[in-house]
Design a protein around this motif. Structure first.
Motif, PDB file in Angstrom:
ATOM      1  N   ASP A 108       0.858  -1.192   0.000  1.00 32.68           N
ATOM      2  CA  ASP A 108       0.000   0.000   0.000  1.00 32.68           C
ATOM      3  C   ASP A 108       0.886   1.232   0.000  1.00 32.68           C
ATOM      4  O   ASP A 108       1.989   1.219   0.576  1.00 32.68           O
ATOM      5  CB  ASP A 108      -0.916  -0.008   1.233  1.00 32.68           C
ATOM      6  N   GLN A 109       0.418   2.284  -0.653  1.00 31.52           N
ATOM      7  CA  GLN A 109       1.173   3.538  -0.719  1.00 31.52           C
ATOM      8  C   GLN A 109       0.192   4.702  -0.644  1.00 31.52           C
ATOM      9  O   GLN A 109      -0.791   4.735  -1.389  1.00 31.52           O
ATOM     10  CB  GLN A 109       1.983   3.597  -2.009  1.00 31.52           C
ATOM     11  N   ILE A 110       0.452   5.622   0.253  1.00 34.26           N
ATOM     12  CA  ILE A 110      -0.406   6.794   0.437  1.00 34.26           C
ATOM     13  C   ILE A 110       0.439   8.040   0.163  1.00 34.26           C
ATOM     14  O   ILE A 110       1.537   8.177   0.728  1.00 34.26           O
ATOM     15  CB  ILE A 110      -0.979   6.846   1.871  1.00 34.26           C
ATOM     16  N   ILE A 111      -0.048   8.927  -0.685  1.00 31.04           N
ATOM     17  CA  ILE A 111       0.652  10.180  -0.977  1.00 31.04           C
ATOM     18  C   ILE A 111      -0.210  11.336  -0.499  1.00 31.04           C
ATOM     19  O   ILE A 111      -1.364  11.478  -0.907  1.00 31.04           O
ATOM     20  CB  ILE A 111       0.929  10.343  -2.478  1.00 31.04           C
ATOM     21  N   ILE A 112       0.330  12.166   0.372  1.00 34.10           N
ATOM     22  CA  ILE A 112      -0.344  13.376   0.841  1.00 34.10           C
ATOM     23  C   ILE A 112       0.656  14.526   0.756  1.00 34.10           C
ATOM     24  O   ILE A 112       1.708  14.484   1.403  1.00 34.10           O
ATOM     25  CB  ILE A 112      -0.849  13.237   2.291  1.00 34.10           C
ATOM     26  N   GLU A 113       0.346  15.519  -0.062  1.00 35.29           N
ATOM     27  CA  GLU A 113       1.174  16.726  -0.169  1.00 35.29           C
ATOM     28  C   GLU A 113       2.651  16.398  -0.427  1.00 35.29           C
ATOM     29  O   GLU A 113       3.545  16.925   0.224  1.00 35.29           O
ATOM     30  CB  GLU A 113       1.050  17.561   1.108  1.00 35.29           C
ATOM     31  N   ASP A 114       2.919  15.470  -1.344  1.00 32.37           N
ATOM     32  CA  ASP A 114       4.271  15.082  -1.741  1.00 32.37           C
ATOM     33  C   ASP A 114       5.008  14.277  -0.673  1.00 32.37           C
ATOM     34  O   ASP A 114       6.212  14.063  -0.767  1.00 32.37           O
ATOM     35  CB  ASP A 114       5.108  16.312  -2.132  1.00 32.37           C
ATOM     36  N   TRP A 115       4.295  13.837   0.359  1.00 33.99           N
ATOM     37  CA  TRP A 115       4.883  12.955   1.369  1.00 33.99           C
ATOM     38  C   TRP A 115       4.280  11.565   1.205  1.00 33.99           C
ATOM     39  O   TRP A 115       3.064  11.416   1.022  1.00 33.99           O
ATOM     40  CB  TRP A 115       4.623  13.481   2.776  1.00 33.99           C
ATOM     41  N   ALA A 116       5.115  10.555   1.265  1.00 31.82           N
ATOM     42  CA  ALA A 116       4.673   9.180   1.025  1.00 31.82           C
ATOM     43  C   ALA A 116       4.668   8.369   2.314  1.00 31.82           C
ATOM     44  O   ALA A 116       5.540   8.533   3.176  1.00 31.82           O
ATOM     45  CB  ALA A 116       5.580   8.506   0.008  1.00 31.82           C
ATOM     46  N   THR A 117       3.682   7.489   2.435  1.00 35.74           N
ATOM     47  CA  THR A 117       3.628   6.488   3.494  1.00 35.74           C
ATOM     48  C   THR A 117       3.535   5.128   2.832  1.00 35.74           C
ATOM     49  O   THR A 117       2.643   4.901   2.005  1.00 35.74           O
ATOM     50  CB  THR A 117       2.421   6.712   4.422  1.00 35.74           C
ATOM     51  N   LEU A 118       4.433   4.224   3.180  1.00 35.09           N
ATOM     52  CA  LEU A 118       4.486   2.913   2.567  1.00 35.09           C
ATOM     53  C   LEU A 118       4.115   1.837   3.588  1.00 35.09           C
ATOM     54  O   LEU A 118       4.577   1.886   4.733  1.00 35.09           O
ATOM     55  CB  LEU A 118       5.906   2.605   2.048  1.00 35.09           C
ATOM     56  N   THR A 119       3.294   0.901   3.178  1.00 40.82           N
ATOM     57  CA  THR A 119       3.029  -0.291   3.982  1.00 40.82           C
ATOM     58  C   THR A 119       3.685  -1.468   3.275  1.00 40.82           C
ATOM     59  O   THR A 119       3.448  -1.719   2.097  1.00 40.82           O
ATOM     60  CB  THR A 119       1.516  -0.558   4.113  1.00 40.82           C
TER      61      THR A 119
END
Length: 288
Positions: free
Chosen positions: A271-282
């Protein structure tokens, strides 16, 4: 002596988004937590400000940082400098922060407590000089990723590496984790996190320790730090992770090298979440 530099922007709610974007841009110039950035308006109808709090840098270092900031944001109004007495100016500015929604969670400061509805998804965070009010995109991304994970499978053991305010550890407890532990290299952050854990009345004890890097093995490990230390700690974090690893604190430009570092340790991105050019990876360890 703490030195404050501030830039005054316009009046109006539209400047809230503008200041947040400016803070996200200036964040690339922050090194080891210095300087401390915040954006707020001191009065409800007043102008929005961008505050830069220098604790360690001398006059030459401050001037160099402000010049680099101007190169990144040419339209930013001129900064004014103001030496100030030793006060917790981060906490002062955070009193102006509004509640933030991330998935089902709502994160707010104690100044908003009286107007918040009673729900298990509320998390009260007073950050002081610790990172993690959920106003930063990386923290919001982690909250959303953690909730998504809990919907797919029950959370068992969770370790929050680089906990800051403790907000992610508290969220894991809210999501029903069997046990949660947290750690941070910064003793100030650990004290802040302990206070927040106590204030939020977690379902189970959440120990918070002063420790650099992964401090315990867990089925789910969370590390909301920065791209460079995430790559440097890839082997340690992979070894500490039983099944799932949530990484954040990295910009989209750094996603590829971070993915490569953990792919080499047998973890794959699910999973990958992008918010305001910041990424969160699972990432998950494939079942054998």
């Amino acid at each position: 002596m703490v030195t404050r530099a501030f830039a005054t922007l316009g009046v109006g709610d539209q400047y809230e988004t503008i200041t947040e974007r400016m803070i996200a841009t200036l964040d690339v110039l922050v090194d080891e937590g210095e300087p401390i950035l915040s954006a707020y308006r001191p009065e409800q109808d007043g102008p929005w400000l961008i505050d830069v709090m220098f604790v360690e840098r001398d006059a030459e270092g401050r001037a160099r940082w402000l010049a680099e900031a101007r190169e990144l944001l040419p339209d930013l109004p001129e900064f004014e400098e103001d030496p100030v007495a030793e006060r917790d100016w981060v906490a002062e500015s955070q009193k102006a922060l509004h509640p933030i929604h991330a998935g089902r969670f709502v994160v707010f400061g104690s100044h908003d407590r009286a107007r918040m509805l009673p729900t298990r998804w509320r998390i009260e965070i007073d950050a002081g000089r610790a990172f993690g009010t959920a106003h930063h995109a990386s923290t919001r991304g982690c909250l959303i990723a953690l909730e998504r994970l809990a919907k797919r499978q029950p959370l068992t053991t969770v370790a929050d590496v680089g906990t800051g305010t403790g907000v992610l550890a508290i969220a894991a407890d809210r999501l029903g984790a069997r046990s949660v532990a947290a750690g941070d290299i910064d003793p100030v952050s650990v004290e802040v996190a302990r206070r927040n854990v106590a204030a939020n009345r977690t379902q189970r004890p959440v120990p918070v320790v002063v420790r650099a890097g992964p401090f315990a093995s867990a089925e789910t490990v969370i590390a909301n730090i920065l791209a460079r230390p995430l790559i440097a700690m890839a082997n340690e974090l992979a070894l500490a992770t039983g099944r799932t690893l949530i990484l954040s604190g990295l910009r989209t430009a750094h996603v590829r090298p971070v993915k490569a570092a953990y792919r080499a340790r047998g973890l794959v991105v699910t999973d990958q979440i992008i918010i305001e050019d910041w990424a969160t990876l699972t990432l998950r360890r494939p079942l054998r």
